[in-house]
Design a protein around this motif. Structure first.
Motif, PDB file in Angstrom:
ATOM      1  N   GLU A   1      -6.003  -2.969 -20.022  1.00 60.71           N
ATOM      2  CA  GLU A   1      -7.021  -2.588 -19.053  1.00 60.71           C
ATOM      3  C   GLU A   1      -6.434  -1.712 -17.951  1.00 60.71           C
ATOM      4  O   GLU A   1      -7.049  -0.726 -17.517  1.00 60.71           O
ATOM      5  CB  GLU A   1      -7.644  -3.839 -18.442  1.00 60.71           C
ATOM      6  N   ALA A   2      -5.222  -2.086 -17.490  1.00 67.32           N
ATOM      7  CA  ALA A   2      -4.576  -1.280 -16.450  1.00 67.32           C
ATOM      8  C   ALA A   2      -4.276   0.122 -16.958  1.00 67.32           C
ATOM      9  O   ALA A   2      -4.429   1.119 -16.225  1.00 67.32           O
ATOM     10  CB  ALA A   2      -3.286  -1.960 -15.988  1.00 67.32           C
ATOM     11  N   LEU A   3      -3.857   0.244 -18.221  1.00 66.81           N
ATOM     12  CA  LEU A   3      -3.578   1.560 -18.785  1.00 66.81           C
ATOM     13  C   LEU A   3      -4.838   2.426 -18.804  1.00 66.81           C
ATOM     14  O   LEU A   3      -4.806   3.615 -18.449  1.00 66.81           O
ATOM     15  CB  LEU A   3      -3.025   1.383 -20.205  1.00 66.81           C
TER      16      LEU A   3
ATOM     17  N   THR B   1      -1.789   5.794  -8.955  1.00 65.69           N
ATOM     18  CA  THR B   1      -2.363   4.651  -9.675  1.00 65.69           C
ATOM     19  C   THR B   1      -1.387   4.107 -10.706  1.00 65.69           C
ATOM     20  O   THR B   1      -1.227   2.888 -10.860  1.00 65.69           O
ATOM     21  CB  THR B   1      -3.668   5.073 -10.364  1.00 65.69           C
ATOM     22  N   TYR B   2      -0.707   5.015 -11.404  1.00 62.44           N
ATOM     23  CA  TYR B   2       0.250   4.572 -12.420  1.00 62.44           C
ATOM     24  C   TYR B   2       1.410   3.821 -11.782  1.00 62.44           C
ATOM     25  O   TYR B   2       1.853   2.790 -12.277  1.00 62.44           O
ATOM     26  CB  TYR B   2       0.762   5.772 -13.207  1.00 62.44           C
ATOM     27  N   ARG B   3       1.925   4.343 -10.653  1.00 60.83           N
ATOM     28  CA  ARG B   3       3.036   3.647  -9.978  1.00 60.83           C
ATOM     29  C   ARG B   3       2.601   2.287  -9.464  1.00 60.83           C
ATOM     30  O   ARG B   3       3.369   1.340  -9.439  1.00 60.83           O
ATOM     31  CB  ARG B   3       3.559   4.521  -8.832  1.00 60.83           C
TER      32      ARG B   3
ATOM     33  N   ARG C   1      -3.411 -12.327 -18.947  1.00 63.26           N
ATOM     34  CA  ARG C   1      -2.183 -11.639 -18.576  1.00 63.26           C
ATOM     35  C   ARG C   1      -1.785 -10.602 -19.624  1.00 63.26           C
ATOM     36  O   ARG C   1      -1.343  -9.492 -19.291  1.00 63.26           O
ATOM     37  CB  ARG C   1      -1.065 -12.662 -18.378  1.00 63.26           C
ATOM     38  N   GLU C   2      -1.920 -10.964 -20.920  1.00 64.46           N
ATOM     39  CA  GLU C   2      -1.511 -10.046 -21.977  1.00 64.46           C
ATOM     40  C   GLU C   2      -2.449  -8.842 -22.085  1.00 64.46           C
ATOM     41  O   GLU C   2      -2.002  -7.713 -22.300  1.00 64.46           O
ATOM     42  CB  GLU C   2      -1.467 -10.800 -23.314  1.00 64.46           C
TER      43      GLU C   2
ATOM     44  N   PRO D   1      -5.406  -4.198  -9.479  1.00 64.98           N
ATOM     45  CA  PRO D   1      -4.925  -5.535  -9.851  1.00 64.98           C
ATOM     46  C   PRO D   1      -3.420  -5.648  -9.673  1.00 64.98           C
ATOM     47  O   PRO D   1      -2.713  -4.646  -9.590  1.00 64.98           O
ATOM     48  CB  PRO D   1      -5.333  -5.653 -11.326  1.00 64.98           C
ATOM     49  N   GLN D   2      -2.946  -6.872  -9.630  1.00 70.37           N
ATOM     50  CA  GLN D   2      -1.527  -7.119  -9.460  1.00 70.37           C
ATOM     51  C   GLN D   2      -0.762  -6.614 -10.680  1.00 70.37           C
ATOM     52  O   GLN D   2      -1.259  -6.632 -11.800  1.00 70.37           O
ATOM     53  CB  GLN D   2      -1.263  -8.620  -9.289  1.00 70.37           C
TER      54      GLN D   2
END
Length: 832
Positions: free
Chosen positions: A696-698, A712-714, A690-691, A763-764
């Protein structure tokens, strides 16, 4: 037939013309039936007429029979009354004769007993005048029994005269007895060989007299015996505190010397027991006067010596005469405080302890050192019987209670000096292979406390013991402070003031081991403080049980544990500073291909591989898990913020950094296996994933095409800010002009807008990282700060502001329950 007519019946019987031939037989049958019914009715009427006449005759016969019976009953009753009158007239004379016989028998018996009483009183008078005590005792019992028969004749002059004469004889016997007992103890018993036998006979007479006479004889004897004691120890020479032991030697010598002489007293009188009670009362009064009238505080050695000899003397009396309260051996119980044993040993020891308590009759309770001699005036029990409502425990020693302040001060001084000594001699290291990983100073401190508790429990169980318990609290708080001061310290500044912790803390491998030892020692002290409070509650007087509490001291050690673990996290984080700086120096914008994981990742792996196995071996699972959670919660946001500190990222650079991020996640997930503590792996893995997913999302946002970067950012950051989105565009290497159109479109739709197609593919969302301190909300702006300042602020936010709070175990339990939640105040606190 119901609901039918005669016509219908006939039609049914003769439905056709041919059937009419049967009309005549049917008519004959019907006429025959009618005749039979008429005959039956006539017979019934006749029978009923005959029955009525017979009933009237029977009623008349019954009436006559009742009248005859009533006449016979009245005749029998009259004859019975005549018979009763005849019987009463016959028995009247017999009753008179019976009453006369009874009165004559009673009179003869009374006269006979009166004769015996007169004769017995005269004989008793002669025996009393000649002091024939043995015979007088038997005669006195006989006279007393005879007098009981004349209780109903107290108003008869002759009986009144005899009772008065008996009273005078008893007074004469009483005066003779007191006169003869006055010679006891004067030395005449050695000169007159028959004196002891004579006094023994006197005791028989005393038992035959009222119980008050026996009490008076015993009290006079005890007072006379203690007269010399008062004269000796009220003088200036022996009326001192250091001569207290000689008082008890005097009474023991007196009892031992006169043991043979005092055998003249019946055992039921308990003369030595009563003598010791009076001795204790007089001694208490004299010792209390000495303590009150002392111009200066007594020396502690003298005070304790006097108190010790007093307590020992009371124990001797209690063992000799028995007491109302069962004593218990608390030495073994105190020794159990702070011991490290396995479960089977604990169960065995607990079983033995309670078997011993049950055998000793622990159900009677412990009354402590209250002045129980006051019960003599308040209770209804006979104090002449040893153990019946009287306890020698505290009868003298309780007067020392208000004057034991110097002793408590000495105990506190001694414990503080020993604490300073053991802390100075502490090596802050533990031999390899030790079972408990506890510092020697911790176990030695509680060894000293147990010795002090043993000493005090022998002397007092009231206010003095409670005062000593408060000393224990102060000493343990002082030790907690010394453990805290031993923790490595870093620089001071705004962050340290805001968080309550130092920002930059450099720790060596030895410092890490010392911190772990401090955590284990604080946990040992926390646990042992509770055991100490329980043991004191069992020992101390019930009036003080409610105020025996170690929660404040336990909170002190909980705070030390919390600060130690946070310091350990900060120390590990400080080791990452070089690697984090190396990450920003990598030319991410110039990379044209993806290779193995970067050097800074290997450096972080080396740091963790060197520290984690040692920490996992030294820390308990619960504290190691807390350390890992806080490390992940600190390192994850820091790594995320460090991405913004990098310059432009090419597509290959972003992919390389994404590879490094996944390698960092793998390294963090393998930490429990490095420490050989797999029990925390499941929950910890979820927490690390989770942390690290935010980083990774960034990077996935950075790698997305220009036309879909906003969507994608939203989708990945529903709570993202325009300033952060602008910094992402800068990392992608877009020029200001190109950024403006994308930003206008982003602001037009709002940061919370998400497209279903993009959301389904990504991803969520994960919780937004905490805002940077000091009002800085934009990572792009934060990137302009000095590297060290940003690292400190990030770690301070990650570690949270509550590092110094108490209730550490409760906090761990709450965070464990909150780790798997995606929202809520505890989730945000844990992510902080």
């Amino acid at each position: 037939m119901d609901k039918s007519s005669a016509l219908e019946y006939i039609n049914q019987m003769f439905p056709t013309e041919a059937s009419l031939s049967g009309v005549e037989p049917l008519m004959q049958k019907i006429h025959g039936e009618i005749r039979r019914v008429d005959a039956t009715i006539l017979s019934a009427v006749r029978q009923q007429s005959n029955s009525g006449t017979k009933a009237k005759e029977d009623l008349a016969d019954a009436t006559r029979a009742v009248e005859e019976l009533s006449y016979k009953i009245r005749e029998i009753k009259s004859k019975a009354e005549q018979s009763e009158t005849m019987v009463q007239e016959t028995c009247r004379d017999i009753k008179k004769l019976d009453f006369a016989k009874k009165n004559i028998t009673t009179t003869i018996t009374a006269l006979h007993r009166l004769t015996m009483l007169v004769s017995a009183v005269e004989q008793l008078q002669v025996m009393a005048s000649k002091r024939q005590y043995k015979e007088a005792a038997a005669q006195l019992e006989a006279v007393s029994q005879l007098c009981n028969h004349f209780e109903a004749y107290r108003d008869v002059p002759k009986i009144t005269e005899l009772r008065q004469k008996l009273y005078n004889i008893k007074q004469i016997l009483k005066s003779h007895v007191f006169s003869d007992f006055s010679s006891l103890g004067t030395g005449k018993e050695t000169e007159e060989t028959n004196l002891l036998q004579h006094l023994s006979d006197c005791c028989l007479v005393v038992d035959a007299l009222e119980s008050s006479v026996r009490e008076e004889v015993v009290n006079n004897f005890c007072s006379r015996e203690l007269t010399s004691y008062e004269q000796i120890f009220e003088g200036a020479e022996l009326a001192r505190l250091d001569k207290t032991e000689r008082r008890y030697a005097w009474i023991k010598r007196r009892i031992r010397t006169n043991e043979e002489i005092w055998k003249i007293f019946p055992a039921s009188w308990h003369v030595p027991y009563r003598l010791c009670i009076q001795f204790c009362k007089k001694t208490r009064k004299q010792v209390e006067s000495i303590l009150v009238n002392m111009k200066e505080k007594p020396e502690v050695a003298t005070l304790l010596q006097a108190l010790q000899s007093t307590v020992e003397f009371e124990k001797e009396l209690e063992n000799k005469f028995g007491g109302d309260v069962a004593t218990r051996d608390i030495g073994d119980d105190i020794e159990e405080i702070g011991t490290w044993e396995n479960s089977s040993q604990n169960v065995s020891k607990i079983r033995k302890k309670y078997e011993k308590k049950f055998a000793a009759g622990q159900e009677s309770g412990e009354s402590g050192l209250l002045p129980l001699f006051q019960q003599e005036t308040t209770g209804n029990k006979d104090l002449s019987v040893p153990g019946a409502g009287f306890n020698f425990r505290g009868i003298i020693s309780s007067c020392f209670e208000p004057h034991l302040t110097p002793y408590i001060e000495l105990e506190e001084k001694t414990l503080m000096e020993h604490l300073e000594k053991v802390v100075q001699e502490e090596t802050w290291d533990i031999e390899y292979g030790s079972q408990n990983n506890v510092l020697h100073s911790s176990t030695q401190l509680f060894t000293d406390i147990k010795k002090s508790l043993k000493r005090c429990s022998v002397l007092s169980k009231n206010q003095t013991l409670f005062n000593l318990f408060k000393v224990f609290q102060r000493v343990l708080k002082a030790y907690a402070t010394k453990l805290f001061l031993k923790l490595p310290k870093g620089g001071t500044g705004i962050v340290a003031a805001a968080t309550g912790m130092d920002g930059q803390i450099k720790v060596s491998d030895r410092d890490e081991r010392v911190i772990c030892h401090i955590v284990n020692s604080s946990e040992y002290c926390h646990k042992t403080c509770g055991e100490l409070a329980e043991k004191v509650s069992e020992i101390i007087d019930p009036h003080y049980v409610d105020v025996v509490d170690m929660s404040e001291v336990q909170d002190e050690f909980s705070a030390v544990i919390t600060r130690s673990l946070v310091t350990l996290v900060l120390g590990i984080e400080t080791k990452f500073d070089t690697e984090m700086a190396a990450m920003t120096r990598v030319p991410w914008g110039a990379l044209d291909s993806v290779g193995d994981q970067s050097g800074y990742v290997n450096g972080i792996n080396t740091i963790l591989s060197g520290s984690i196995p040692v920490l996992g071996n030294l820390l308990t699972p619960v504290y190691f898990q807390f350390f890992l959670d806080k490390l992940a919660s600190s390192l994850g946001p820091r790594f995320y913020a460090n991405i913004f500190r990098c310059k432009q990222l090419s597509e290959a650079g972003a992919q390389q950094m994404l590879l490094d991020t996944q390698a960092m996640k793998t390294i963090l997930l393998e930490i429990p296996s490095l420490a050989r503590q797999t029990s925390t792996a499941a929950s910890y893995s979820k927490f690390v994933s989770r942390e690290m997913s935010r980083a990774e999302a960034l990077l996935k946002v950075i790698l997305s095409p220009i036309d879909s970067v906003a969507d994608t950012y939203r989708a990945l950051f529903p709570e993202g800010t325009p300033m952060e989105f602008q910094r992402i565009l800068e990392l992608k290497g877009l020029k200001k002009a190109d950024q403006q159109s994308i930003l206008d479109d982003f602001n037009k739709h709002g940061p919370g807008f998400t497209q279903a197609s993009v959301s389904a593919a990504m991803p969520q969302p994960v919780p937004t990282p905490p805002a940077l301190p000091l009002g800085i909300t934009n990572p792009a702006t934060a990137a302009g700060f000095i590297a060290n300042s940003e690292d400190v602020l990030t770690r301070a936010a990650a570690l949270g502001r509550g590092a110094a709070t108490t209730g550490f175990k409760k906090f761990i339990a709450l965070t464990e329950a909150a780790k798997d939640r995606k929202d809520g105040p505890l989730r945000r606190l844990f992510n902080a």
